[in-house]
Design an enzyme around this catalytic site. Structure first.
Site, PDB file in Angstrom:
ATOM      1  N   TYR A  47       0.826  -1.211   0.000  1.00  9.67           N
ATOM      2  CA  TYR A  47       0.000   0.000   0.000  1.00  9.67           C
ATOM      3  C   TYR A  47       0.854   1.252   0.000  1.00  9.67           C
ATOM      4  O   TYR A  47       1.148   1.812   1.063  1.00  9.67           O
ATOM      5  CB  TYR A  47      -0.869   0.016   1.264  1.00  9.67           C
ATOM      6  CG  TYR A  47      -2.076  -0.892   1.244  1.00  9.67           C
ATOM      7  CD1 TYR A  47      -2.292  -1.794   0.207  1.00  9.67           C
ATOM      8  CD2 TYR A  47      -3.016  -0.850   2.268  1.00  9.67           C
ATOM      9  CE1 TYR A  47      -3.408  -2.626   0.201  1.00  9.67           C
ATOM     10  CE2 TYR A  47      -4.130  -1.666   2.255  1.00  9.67           C
ATOM     11  CZ  TYR A  47      -4.327  -2.549   1.218  1.00  9.67           C
ATOM     12  OH  TYR A  47      -5.428  -3.359   1.225  1.00  9.67           O
ATOM     13  N   ALA A  77       0.994 -10.318  -3.167  1.00 11.14           N
ATOM     14  CA  ALA A  77       0.809  -8.893  -2.891  1.00 11.14           C
ATOM     15  C   ALA A  77      -0.666  -8.572  -2.972  1.00 11.14           C
ATOM     16  O   ALA A  77      -1.349  -8.970  -3.920  1.00 11.14           O
ATOM     17  CB  ALA A  77       1.567  -8.039  -3.900  1.00 11.14           C
ATOM     18  N   LYS A  78      -1.142  -7.857  -1.978  1.00 10.19           N
ATOM     19  CA  LYS A  78      -2.530  -7.388  -1.927  1.00 10.19           C
ATOM     20  C   LYS A  78      -2.482  -5.919  -2.291  1.00 10.19           C
ATOM     21  O   LYS A  78      -1.814  -5.135  -1.611  1.00 10.19           O
ATOM     22  CB  LYS A  78      -3.055  -7.599  -0.511  1.00 10.19           C
ATOM     23  CG  LYS A  78      -4.414  -6.994  -0.181  1.00 10.19           C
ATOM     24  CD  LYS A  78      -4.775  -7.356   1.291  1.00 10.19           C
ATOM     25  CE  LYS A  78      -6.177  -6.945   1.693  1.00 10.19           C
ATOM     26  NZ  LYS A  78      -6.290  -5.594   2.219  1.00 10.19           N
ATOM     27  N   ILE A  79      -3.151  -5.578  -3.384  1.00  7.45           N
ATOM     28  CA  ILE A  79      -3.087  -4.189  -3.851  1.00  7.45           C
ATOM     29  C   ILE A  79      -4.484  -3.617  -4.071  1.00  7.45           C
ATOM     30  O   ILE A  79      -5.451  -4.356  -4.254  1.00  7.45           O
ATOM     31  CB  ILE A  79      -2.315  -4.080  -5.186  1.00  7.45           C
ATOM     32  CG1 ILE A  79      -2.960  -4.997  -6.247  1.00  7.45           C
ATOM     33  CG2 ILE A  79      -0.853  -4.410  -5.000  1.00  7.45           C
ATOM     34  CD1 ILE A  79      -2.465  -4.748  -7.660  1.00  7.45           C
TER      35      ILE A  79
END
Lengths: 262, 262, 262, 262, 262
Positions: C146, C176-178
């Site tokens: 983030y 990855a969390k975007i």
């Protein structure tokens, strides 16, 4: 949060913590009207009352006085704390390791987290270590969940207090000690916000017997599991009388009126 | 706070600590009138006086000179200290580990805490480590309890001094060294504030024999347990004479007048 | 980045992570419309849906509630997090050690990195330790990638999001969390930027069923490997219905339309 | 301070330390007139002179060149140091651990302390670790005692230099390297201020043979125990000639005139 | 500095390091013209060229892709690095421990030191740990010696570059990677400043074949030991062609003209 109902600091699912770390947090000024209470023994004596499930003190008081009371009092070692002498954003020094607390017989540990302080991140990381060390020693963790700092305009607003109990739950506390958010409804929301974690109210500055007990009654009705109190007990002329009444309100579900009548 | 009456730094419940860390804390300027005292041996010789229960020095002085005096002097290793050369909020460097202090024969350790400094939190955490390490080595801990910093307007005000002794007690010191708060009553309150922890007065800058001894007499009457003194002893032409007098006031309960008459 | 296709948090190469750390990150305000969800059990119940490959919570929630769900839910322990109460440049406290996460049964760990914050360097170094400890415990690492802070004007710009996935890849994350960068093309570039590392979209604030599922469809078409979602599931009246639809879009490649029709 | 007369870096109670850390502390500019000296071998060759009791270099130079000279040169590993490229209050990076210094054959360690810098506290704490580790490895400790920083207007004033030697003594150095305070009397006071600890003069920037040797003569007369010199030796066309002369002044008590005549 | 001629990252005393950490240091923008190179495999393929003695990547890329190339490529793990997203004085996060680097097969480690940054002291201390850990694992250390920060007006000025190589030598690097200081003479001085330590030129942004190879030729003539290059190789349409030419200039001493003619 773990289930700590088997812990000595809990009685029938509830707790009454007698706190006496005011000499560090506020200074001797809190003892002006009751100078004899500067001697910690006097408050340890009070803590032998059956209503009291733990006495919360700093390391130095614990190592000096607890050996004489360890059969009659449960020790909640307050791990951090600081004076009011300095200036700057809220913070608190870690004054004791969990290992040392365990060595001197602590039954639980306490930690102040100033959510909202610009030192919140650092304090949360200190809490992490205390929490994990406490788990290793099988000691419950009580968080003094006190939002304060540049970002907190009003530290007893309902949404601030509900945020405080939630932070305590999410970070792993077993009990959160919070200020009264002004109404039973707000207290009930703070309790809901805490999930299955116990919430106890902070006693605050000394008020009349009735005012104090009524608030405790409201708090218990709201689902709280007790009280962590200092001045409202040991600043009184007769601490035993108020503890008798608190015992009824907290453990026996009596009203403030009924408890005072007796 | 633990009971340290069996410690070599205590005699009949009281202590007279001869301090000589001024070369670090103030610089050689304190030796201007007594240049021969720049040689630490001269002060160690003075410390062999029976009235002196411990000599307080920094690590470098201790490792260099204490080996010649270890049979006749008890060593109080001062663990932190700093120069006056730099600027900024009060702080003090930790110059010695407890393990090293023990290795070179320390009988106790000393630590300055500037309560009221914006570095108070950091210093209290350094104290925690020193304190717990000292407990592991069975060494008493003396706190130089000196409120100073942005938040402290007047560092000898009675309420500041009483707060100082209380901080020392709450954090775990066995002895607090404080400045004289200006009156016997204020000193008595500072002593009460300390619970069962010993309080000793800091000697301060050199004054006349009578003025100095009168203050010590008042302090002992107020319940203090002795003195930690440097300049008022080793800046004198005849340190033995003043130590003889101090011995009477501190250990034998004599008045300043009586002690000086002899 | 390692191949984690054998991990319990992956199903057919994809993941649907149900996140519920909003009580810490946003406060109880996120539960205003769904107060019953303040009880973490309700969300753990939702997480038993077959579509959900892991539930992401903070340590305190995990230790309190996961023991009742460990047979039916995979635990993604979120290692850092902080409240919105304080002010200043973006940062996040490390609230859990990998060892403790492993002890309470975590199947993976999560970590927020605010690339672009002036604390990026410090956060990356904290990530290093979490990452290497996680490798030692054989736990996949999900980065909440983030970008935020003084240097980031717009945290959903395509080039910022592609930079975010690349940072995650270079530092060693497995997933990855975007945030959604606004278009399928931008999402595809962010996926390319991640090399062989899996990318999942962050669910964001609650939107309509169709809008939400269409975005998920676009994201899957762009090469993403799933979703990490909180409010868009548990703030809904019927979380099961949306999870049924998500299951079709994510694992079976159905369109949003088709998934909703059923 | 310990007695280090048996150490290889001491000859007849005195030391001549050849220092060559200028490449780090000042940059290659110090080699402009003597570019061949950029090759550290040339200075190690010079250090094989009998007058030289130790060569002081940083870790990288030591590990690269000392193996070829370990039979003929004693190594004083300079533990900290930094470039002049950056801005801000004086500080110095710790570039080597004592363990590594010992591994590569160090006979002693050196440490710069900028008393008077607002980083003094931090530097003193770094010194503590170096000092105690050095004691564990039986390595003498030389302090570059250099007051500098916001609080120091004039770093060669007599009272500043006397304060510098005292700080070195109190913190545990075995030798203090100081700048010349301008007169033999001031030097003598700095030596007195150091108690039994050895004081050596810092060579400073290059001057004429006579000027340099006269200062060394005055310094030895004042009670100093030698010299730590760099540029005044290796920037000379014939380092051997000046070392021959220094040998006479330092170890044989000759005057500058007599030493030069030969 | 140690002799690393036996290391796999050296061929005939020289090195050609192919670097690909631009995704972290610059972001995906460096791949705009060559989007297929976002896939690290493509650059690892290039690194199998005989001219390349090592490939330099961050931890995440190494653990994800190196296992497929470990027989054909030597790994130089870049230990620190950061994004361009944030603001403030130059600094770089340590993203990998030496132990982890060794575990995943690193043949050498790399570290950026921003001499001249106000974080220089902190970075040098991080370098110390990396360096000593690398010695323990017998891994050569390459320093990206890049003066940058408030104190550095021009980071390719000859005296700045010569200072950079000297810092690398003094702190213990085995190879320094520097920017081209603008002329062969300046490069030769930077090489002299490095003593026996190897110096390699940083490839910089993409230029024409001739311009690039001519600079490499000048650099080799000046005594450098090779090149560390990224964009000037993998941003080209035909990396093999430029590597063929570089092989001739670096290892066979050919001119740029001759190398290009073939």
């Amino acid at each position: 949060m773990l289930n700590i109902d088997d812990s000595p600091i809990v009685r029938d699912g509830k707790s009454l913590i007698l706190a006496m770390d005011h000499g560090l947090e506020h200074g001797p000024v809190d003892f002006t009207e009751v100078p004899e209470k500067l001697d910690p023994s006097t408050v340890f004596e009070t803590a032998t009352h059956d209503a009291v499930t733990a006495m919360a003190v700093q390391k130095g008081i614990a190592e000096g006085y607890y050996p004489s009371y360890e059969d009659d009092v449960n020790l909640l070692l307050k791990m951090n704390g600081t004076s009011t002498l300095w200036m700057g954003e809220y913070d608190s020094a870690v004054n004791c390791s969990v290992e040392y607390a365990a060595d001197i017989g602590a039954d639980a540990v306490g930690f102040t987290l100033y959510g909202g302080s610009n030192h919140e991140v650092e304090m949360a990381e200190e809490f992490r270590e205390i929490h994990e060390d406490a788990r290793a020693h099988d000691l419950p963790v009580v968080m003094w969940a006190y939002p304060r700092g540049q970002g907190v305009k009003n530290d007893t607003k309902p949404d601030v207090i509900s945020y405080a109990t939630r932070i305590a739950l999410e970070l792993g506390a077993d009990v959160a000690k919070i200020k009264y958010p002004g109404s039973k409804e707000a207290m009930a929301h703070a309790v809901d916000s805490a999930g299955d974690m116990k919430v106890v109210m902070s006693g605050g500055s000394k008020t009349s017997d009735y005012e104090f007990l009524s608030t405790v009654e409201a708090v218990m009705d709201a689902g709280a599991k007790g009280l962590a109190v200092g001045r409202n007990v040991w600043q009184r002329e007769d601490p035993t009388r108020i503890l008798d009444a608190l015992e009824k309100v907290i453990y026996e579900g009596e009203t403030a009126d009924a408890a005072l009548e007796e």
